[in-house]
Design an enzyme around this catalytic site. Structure first.
Site, PDB file in Angstrom:
ATOM      1  N   THR A  75       0.994  -1.078   0.079  1.00  0.00           N
ATOM      2  CA  THR A  75       0.046  -0.103  -0.087  1.00  0.00           C
ATOM      3  C   THR A  75       0.865   1.331  -0.199  1.00  0.00           C
ATOM      4  O   THR A  75       0.579   2.296  -0.553  1.00  0.00           O
ATOM      5  CB  THR A  75      -0.898   0.085   1.285  1.00  0.00           C
ATOM      6  OG1 THR A  75      -1.694  -1.222   1.220  1.00  0.00           O
ATOM      7  CG2 THR A  75      -1.968   0.956   1.301  1.00  0.00           C
TER       8      THR A  75
ATOM      9  N   TYR B  97       7.324 -11.010   4.919  1.00  0.00           N
ATOM     10  CA  TYR B  97       6.186 -10.629   4.275  1.00  0.00           C
ATOM     11  C   TYR B  97       5.808 -11.356   2.955  1.00  0.00           C
ATOM     12  O   TYR B  97       6.354 -11.093   1.999  1.00  0.00           O
ATOM     13  CB  TYR B  97       6.522  -8.880   3.983  1.00  0.00           C
ATOM     14  CG  TYR B  97       5.420  -8.424   3.429  1.00  0.00           C
ATOM     15  CD1 TYR B  97       4.019  -8.800   3.197  1.00  0.00           C
ATOM     16  CD2 TYR B  97       5.292  -7.098   2.393  1.00  0.00           C
ATOM     17  CE1 TYR B  97       2.981  -7.928   2.535  1.00  0.00           C
ATOM     18  CE2 TYR B  97       4.412  -6.429   1.809  1.00  0.00           C
ATOM     19  CZ  TYR B  97       3.102  -6.942   1.816  1.00  0.00           C
ATOM     20  OH  TYR B  97       2.232  -6.272   1.183  1.00  0.00           O
ATOM     21  N   ASN B  98       4.880 -12.316   3.358  1.00  0.00           N
ATOM     22  CA  ASN B  98       4.502 -13.063   2.397  1.00  0.00           C
ATOM     23  C   ASN B  98       3.282 -12.585   1.674  1.00  0.00           C
ATOM     24  O   ASN B  98       2.086 -12.480   2.111  1.00  0.00           O
ATOM     25  CB  ASN B  98       4.106 -14.615   2.967  1.00  0.00           C
ATOM     26  CG  ASN B  98       4.082 -15.643   1.919  1.00  0.00           C
ATOM     27  OD1 ASN B  98       4.962 -16.115   1.079  1.00  0.00           O
ATOM     28  ND2 ASN B  98       2.951 -16.462   1.891  1.00  0.00           N
TER      29      ASN B  98
ATOM     30  N   LYS C  11       4.074 -11.345   8.108  1.00  0.00           N
ATOM     31  CA  LYS C  11       2.683 -10.786   7.419  1.00  0.00           C
ATOM     32  C   LYS C  11       2.435 -11.618   6.383  1.00  0.00           C
ATOM     33  O   LYS C  11       3.023 -11.519   5.407  1.00  0.00           O
ATOM     34  CB  LYS C  11       2.869  -9.273   6.993  1.00  0.00           C
ATOM     35  CG  LYS C  11       1.761  -8.643   6.255  1.00  0.00           C
ATOM     36  CD  LYS C  11       2.140  -7.524   5.844  1.00  0.00           C
ATOM     37  CE  LYS C  11       0.843  -6.843   5.087  1.00  0.00           C
ATOM     38  NZ  LYS C  11       1.293  -5.468   4.274  1.00  0.00           N
TER      39      LYS C  11
ATOM     40  N   THR D 121      -0.090 -12.167   3.511  1.00  0.00           N
ATOM     41  CA  THR D 121      -1.339 -11.480   2.715  1.00  0.00           C
ATOM     42  C   THR D 121      -1.916 -12.544   1.789  1.00  0.00           C
ATOM     43  O   THR D 121      -1.478 -12.862   0.849  1.00  0.00           O
ATOM     44  CB  THR D 121      -0.766 -10.333   2.020  1.00  0.00           C
ATOM     45  OG1 THR D 121      -0.557  -9.329   2.713  1.00  0.00           O
ATOM     46  CG2 THR D 121      -1.968  -9.568   1.087  1.00  0.00           C
TER      47      THR D 121
END
Lengths: 287, 287, 287, 287
Positions: free
Chosen positions: C42, C129-130, C154, C156
């Protein structure tokens, strides 16, 4: 290079019309089809009973000299029964089968055992009918080699490299691609042929396409493939399995019967729409 | 039909080795490569800075007569800057770009706008570099036609039908497939050529493959394609982007530098393993 | 259970607006956000330069007490540089990184090495961060355990079972889900929290949702989740990464800046359309 | 919140063992199962004949007070026949059906028509059984709403957000998730319950899990879910559809019969391996 037609199975009022089936086979055979694939996906195979499939085989064997019989079933005994029944017809040059479908949680051992059981039940060559989009699993060249007893494959797959891999790993296998969009590619790279649903409605065009490739006239070959692609693009949103019946009528001029619900026939608006949508392709494909 | 090489980008101790880059280009060009694709995926394009890409372009333009420059970036201004920079080199016959990657939630309008902005910034033809497996989105023939200003496409895609669709919808487009498994198919169906990473290590074999197809000697052509497939099969589990460097050394006999982490070089065991694994294919691919 | 905001990165005329960035962080922190995720998807992380990311971190660390810094890069040295830079800020409770993206042909060894190199470069905990839909590969619980040095994740991912598996295999890991559609589910099954882009525009609603779950008032919790789902459904077709900026303005009442092309801002018609489309959800989400 | 068991269908020497079927139903019902799902995927429904499915229904209706009958078929008349047959049993609280499977080229109109024809043929509520991994298509909440006559759904899907969307768009629908990995999540977010194959072998554990969620004891609930996940992970590589039979024996202590080829029973080595592999989970799941 063979042109094999996975023929439509004509219903009328919920019953098989075997005369029409045989007649359709004779027509397209006369126009360039080399062999008939009975009870494939276009033929609604997985939606037919054992008795219906036997009746189709008998009709096909009387109308064509070369037949491949698709016997895939979620009940092994039915597949074996069909394979054995086929032995009585000289025209049957091979038994084909989709892997067990629907059940996403079968092991590789179970899939392999299915094909080995099938091989053991028949004296005819057994072909894999690989169609991941319908079956939900891919039995690729390595898995097929592992199975050991397969003599051929119909690979319905957008990747011609995937299809060629069977030939690479098993040079003696008969290798066909089953995608109508890959007829040109299949002939061009020298597969053993195609199993193309479009052989139901434009057998002459497929025969010419093969001829153009043989002659090295790629431009003409490509323009036929592109016209077929236009037909596919128009027909698919309507439900291709149903549209094929209508395409036979549009291109060949005779009623090809109806599918059986839940493969519902096209409704009148869809039929009219389809006829208009393929008009241009039709003139390109005309003999 | 063109053989285009998406050349590897050689690092040494974390810095570009531009002399090696130019020399590599000269070598493979001498052996049959027609044009050079700079900063593609094999060239680690998306992992390079703007300055690095400019340096590569300059080196490539000095070493080859035909260059396609890949400018795709997640910062539009960088892509435009690269496209403008390319104008100074006569050798640059086209600008290519992947669509914006990584961000899965861009709209079709945004993708189209990106390419239109690129077209507006350069006098050179703009080519789409479509690579769904890397980018996470497919800009297919219909979407490409909608964009309006594209003059060519490198479609890295297992489906040759997908690639042919660009030609069907936009007959004047230059259409290349970018999959090493589809070199035979691309030549056979008459695409404008291939962008094949294997042109880095077996340019002679690709040239012969093209020659065999032109002559209609499908058997020999297929056997070269199959040997390339064996190399791919051996190399992929090691990380193909890294293995290509090693394959240049194995097949062409010179050090091609290293990739840059996190595209880590192969470790010594992997290198030894790879050399052994491709030994058989090597003898099949030998000139 | 934490509410973590992957904050938007505000551009104005192509430059970062760091004051706005800090102000936005202060606002949502005051309204219930526990920690800030800097340079996530984001936040357009993969589209930012090293300098831009450092500037964002500095601003975030001054505005929030808890910060997670996303350092993923296609150049390892940049990721390491960012990780080291973060050491100077006490607010940084963890370093996070996406796996190397874009390049589909990296090996598991290469992915693991990337994370191990990152762990070795910092004294802070390293979080995976997957985000398979953006990255093109899945580093699941087993692969993460294999890597060995990861302290959090994290994920997603639409599958909460996939996220829970990290907790199952590594009970001491901090486990967050990153999908806005799974806020209710994440709180309900007892994850360590969520990293939700909606925390940019409805932080109060997320705080209430968490409160409702804690109290066992599932009906109210679900109705908030459903209102968020309506917003997502309206925003996604416009390009969600761009729509988030507009949603901040619609829900929080202040200008949040713009994204940077090729993540193009919404055009005026899209903005008007979005405002109308979320009107109903807005009244449901109102404090 | 219901615990619904999609019961296994026991064969012995290729024939249904209806006594065992009824006994198994009585056992798990006594241990916490609320309703029985007849001829689902675990029950090998798509591999059964119309007669076999009727016999199963009769036995289930005699052994349980609440039954859901899955009638999906590739022959519409068979599905309608089964739906009508069910009317004679008070225990049948709903008819469920998978969408037509195998045929990847049906249109949305055809799918909708199938369900509408089914709704018109019965006075009982009709439930969608959505299982994209088996069927090859997704009938999501929007499509289900469009169909109009559906009163419930069993969504076998890894995404609980996908399942919740049915509830969001059709608040009066009965909404169940069908994935064993999502039992905790389904109870926690307040679905109407689960249809879980694990109800065949650990019904007590599912009842406790529901109890823990109701009490807010997430830690205990999660540890039960994790133990179920371990069982799934052990069983899946062997072919889960076959392993379920063995798991009943392992966990419940009685022979549950065999599946029917090509859903082959586990072989002796696989059985021994499975027993050992779930030993640890077994102690965690013990009452």
């Amino acid at each position: 290079m063979d042109i094999i037609a996975p023929v439509v199975t004509p219903f009328r009022n919920g019953r098989l019309d075997l005369d029409l089936y045989a007649e359709h086979i004779r027509n397209i055979t006369a126009k360039g089809v080399d062999a008939i694939f009975v009870a494939g996906t276009t033929g609604l195979g997985p939606a037919l009973s054992v008795e219906e499939r036997k009746a189709l085989l008998e009709a096909a064997a009387s109308a064509a000299r070369r037949v491949i019989f698709q016997v895939g079933s979620l009940v092994l005994d039915q597949a074996l029964d069909l394979a054995k029944y086929a032995e009585r017809f000289d025209a049957v040059e091979a038994i084909a089968s989709v892997p067990p479908y629907y059940f996403p949680r079968l092991s590789e051992r179970q899939i392999a055992k299915y094909f080995r059981d099938l091989c053991a039940a028949t004296t005819r060559p057994v072909y894999l009918y690989n169609y991941p989009a319908a079956v939900g699993r891919d039995v690729d060249a390595k898995a097929a080699r592992e199975i050991g007893c397969l003599k051929g494959v119909k690979d319905t797959n957008d990747s011609i490299a995937h299809t060629l891999a069977y030939k690479r790993l098993m040079p003696h296998m008969r290798v066909y691609n089953g995608s109508d969009s890959l007829v040109l590619a299949s002939f061009s790279v020298g597969l053993d042929g195609v199993v193309a649903s479009s052989a139901n409605y434009v057998p002459e065009a497929l025969a010419r396409l093969r001829e153009y490739v043989a002659r090295g006239d790629l431009e003409r070959a490509r323009s036929l493939q592109f016209a077929i692609d236009e037909v596919l693009e128009a027909a698919r949103p309507l439900g291709y399995s149903s549209a094929v019946y209508e395409l036979v009528e549009i291109f060949q001029g005779y009623d090809a019967g109806e599918p059986r619900p839940p493969i519902y026939p096209l409704d009148p608006e869809e039929r009219a729409w389809l006829r208009a949508a393929v008009a241009q392709a039709r003139s390109k494909l005309a003999p």
